[in-house]
Each structure stands twice: as C-alpha cells, then as structure tokens.
Write a protein that holds these residues in place. Structure first.
Motif: not given
Length: 110
Positions: A13-36
């Motif tokens: 249960f502690a591991s599942l809680g840690f995994m859920a917390q890791s997903l919530l704290a995941a870095d959602r920054t994406v570099t958008i590149v325009n090469n069109t």
C-alpha cells in the motif's frame, strides 16, 4: 492464537501511494518545436479527458519556424494524456492526440 504480521501488505500500500504521488508530481513540461516552415499562430493543449480545446496557449505570441517554447501542461487534474492542436499562418491545423506529457520532453511539429 498466532497473529501473522502484515508488513508485506503495508509495504504494498505504501508503494502504491508513492507511485500515485509520483504521477501527480510528474513533470508535465514539454518543449514544443515548430519545424514546419510556417509560423505557428495558435497552439492548444487539452487533457484527453475533456472535449474542449480551452484557450490558445500562445496568446498574443507566435512561434516562428525553427523556434521552440516550453509549456507546462499541469492543469491540476493529474492527467498525463493530452491532445495538441497547432494553427499555422496559412490556416492549416495540425492535431495530434494522446501525447503523454509525463513522458514526452519534446514534441516537434514538422
């Protein structure tokens, strides 16, 4: 009476809680590149759980050909899957669905 320790279950249960917390704290920054070859005049990124594109993330700015921008897609929902739509100066729209912003560091429009 013998009482069996339940350390394994507690650890699971502690591991599942840690995994859920890791997903919530995941870095959602994406570099958008325009090469069109065209200037990007609008960009939308909405989590795949919504039916709306929300607002233009670029706002009054544009993204010239060869340029990039870092965008934080953390919208507070915990979603990792996002749909992208770019609108270019010639009126073309390019959509890409199902981008995992928790795992994708760079996304290039070509």
């Amino acid at each position: 009476m013998f009482i069996k320790p339940v350390f394994g279950a507690a650890l699971a249960f502690a591991s599942l809680g840690f995994m859920a917390q890791s997903l919530l704290a995941a870095d959602r920054t994406v570099t958008i590149v325009n090469n069109t070859g065209y200037e990007m005049v609008e960009f939308y990124g909405s989590n795949s759980g919504t039916d709306s594109w929300e607002e233009d993330i670029l706002g009054k700015e544009t993204l010239p050909h060869g340029a990039s921008v870092d965008i934080d897609f953390d919208d507070g929902t915990g979603h990792c899957m996002f749909d992208f739509m770019a609108v270019f100066e010639d009126g073309d729209q390019v959509k890409q669905e199902g981008i995992d912003v928790c795992k994708t560091g760079t996304f290039t429009f070509e």
